[in-house]
Enzyme design. Structure first.
Site, short mmCIF file in Angstrom:
data_model
loop_
_atom_site.label_atom_id
_atom_site.label_comp_id
_atom_site.label_asym_id
_atom_site.label_seq_id
_atom_site.Cartn_x
_atom_site.Cartn_y
_atom_site.Cartn_z
N ARG A 79 1.16 -1.29 0.59
CA ARG A 79 -0.46 -0.20 -0.10
C ARG A 79 0.59 0.95 0.01
NH1 ARG A 79 -5.70 -0.67 1.25
NH2 ARG A 79 -5.93 -3.07 1.65
N HIS A 115 -12.00 -2.25 -2.71
CA HIS A 115 -13.71 -1.44 -2.55
C HIS A 115 -14.20 -1.58 -4.50
CE1 HIS A 115 -12.60 0.34 0.79
NE2 HIS A 115 -13.62 0.97 0.88
N ARG A 166 -9.29 5.50 -4.33
CA ARG A 166 -8.37 4.69 -3.38
C ARG A 166 -7.31 5.60 -3.89
NH1 ARG A 166 -10.73 3.50 0.13
NH2 ARG A 166 -9.58 1.65 0.81
N HIS A 172 -4.70 2.64 -2.23
CA HIS A 172 -3.88 2.08 -3.25
C HIS A 172 -2.76 2.23 -4.53
CE1 HIS A 172 -6.62 -1.48 -1.76
NE2 HIS A 172 -7.26 -0.79 -1.95
#
Length: 352
Positions: A79, A115, A166, A172
């Site tokens: 991440r 997501h 995101r 992400h």
């Protein structure tokens, strides 16, 4: 991969620098894209409008998120918010400065994006359902074509905003959200072709819930025996998140697994309870359906406010499972049964 990650960080910095005024929109997009919205909002609405679509939503959401968990364990995705601090890609020079937000510090691996994957699957189900309704209503060809193009464009726009959100949140990298969209759409397409999900027995719900849980736990134990630490991301999240309270156990892999399994099992219990069988045979008027939706969503909002301490992990996971099961029982069984008792309605039957 470092080069790919560095491009993702550059994009995140660019978005945070140039589009900071849209932080509220990006936060909303990430929140709505979470499967919590599917279980607590979309499902009760669709269940009382078009039952088959509601069932498909749950199956796609559960199977998709379960697959997302397994893929994350296999792919070991980084991440941005922790990678930028630990990579040697930048050498002795300063690393880019990434902002963090309350929803940045998720504790699981990053690839593919849950997501993006969940939103793609859920929107695919809803778009195809609306187009199916239009065909059933014999919508004029020209109007149907406009509807077809409009709905798919709307889905594309929603996915774009979710993906940007995101990356903006530093949760992400771009390739992870793209992988999520592709995987989520494929899951929705495959699950949508399965007709047995609309008539699955309680035994089948139980066995599938048991299988999915056992497979995930067994896979975890196997990799653990091979000296693979699948909880490596928890340490990174706790180390690099700027606010300890932003690290939530409910974003951990097993918390997600138990929530989804609770939802699937709760759906099975709801569809095969005596209360549901009673209300299923009754003709529900439009006002009664609207009443079911409003009351169900209201009760689910109250249930959502029930939180519990993560200090004891086993208790936390067990309560998460139970809460998710109850969340599916409320709109499928409890509310329709209660309203049918208060406002008696006609029972379906054959004309003699």
């Amino acid at each position: 991969m470092d080069l790919l990650h560095s491009w993702g960080v550059e994009l995140a910095v660019y978005l945070q620098t140039r589009y900071g005024k849209y932080e509220g929109l990006f936060d909303l997009a990430s929140t709505v894209a979470d499967l919590h919205t599917t279980f607590f909002w979309l499902f009760p609405i669709w269940f009382h409008l078009r039952r088959d679509t509601a069932l498909r939503l749950i199956w796609v959401a559960v199977i998709g998120d379960w697959l997302n968990l397994v893929l994350k364990w296999v792919l070991f995705g980084e991440r941005p918010y922790w990678w930028v601090h630990e990579t040697k890609f930048y050498g002795a020079g300063p690393a880019p400065s990434l902002q963090q937000f309350p929803i940045t510090c998720e504790t699981g691996p990053g690839s593919p994006s849950g997501h993006a994957m969940g939103a793609a699957g859920v929107w695919y189900v809803m778009v195809t359902a609306l187009l199916s309704i239009a065909r059933e209503k014999q919508c004029p060809p020209l109007l149907y074509r406009f509807l077809y193009i409009g709905l798919w464009m709307l889905m594309g726009l929603v996915e774009l905003v979710v993906c940007i959100s995101r990356v903006y949140m530093a949760a992400h990298f771009p390739h992870q959200v793209i992988a999520g969209i592709i995987t989520g759409t494929l899951v929705a397409e495959v699950v949508s072709k399965e007709k047995w999900i609309y008539s699955a027995s309680l035994k089948k719900y139980f066995l599938i819930t048991l299988f999915l849980t056992s497979f995930a736990v067994g896979f975890y134990v196997l990799l653990k025996a091979l000296d693979v630490d699948l909880l490596w991301t928890m340490e990174k999240a706790q180390k690099w998140c700027i606010r300890p309270e932003w690290v939530h156990l409910d974003s951990a892999p097993f918390a997600s697994l138990l929530r989804n399994m609770g939802s699937l099992f709760g759906l099975g219990l709801g569809l095969h309870s005596p209360f549901y069988k009673t209300t299923k045979m009754r003709i529900m008027s439009a006002p009664l359906r609207i009443g079911c939706i409003v009351i169900s969503v209201s009760l689910l909002h109250l249930l959502d406010g029930w939180t519990f301490s993560p200090e004891n992990h086993m208790t936390f996971y067990a309560l998460s499972f139970g809460k998710s099961a109850v969340a599916l029982l409320i709109p499928t069984t409890l509310v329709p049964w209660a309203l049918s008792k208060i406002y008696p309605v006609k029972t379906e039957g054959k004309n003699l």
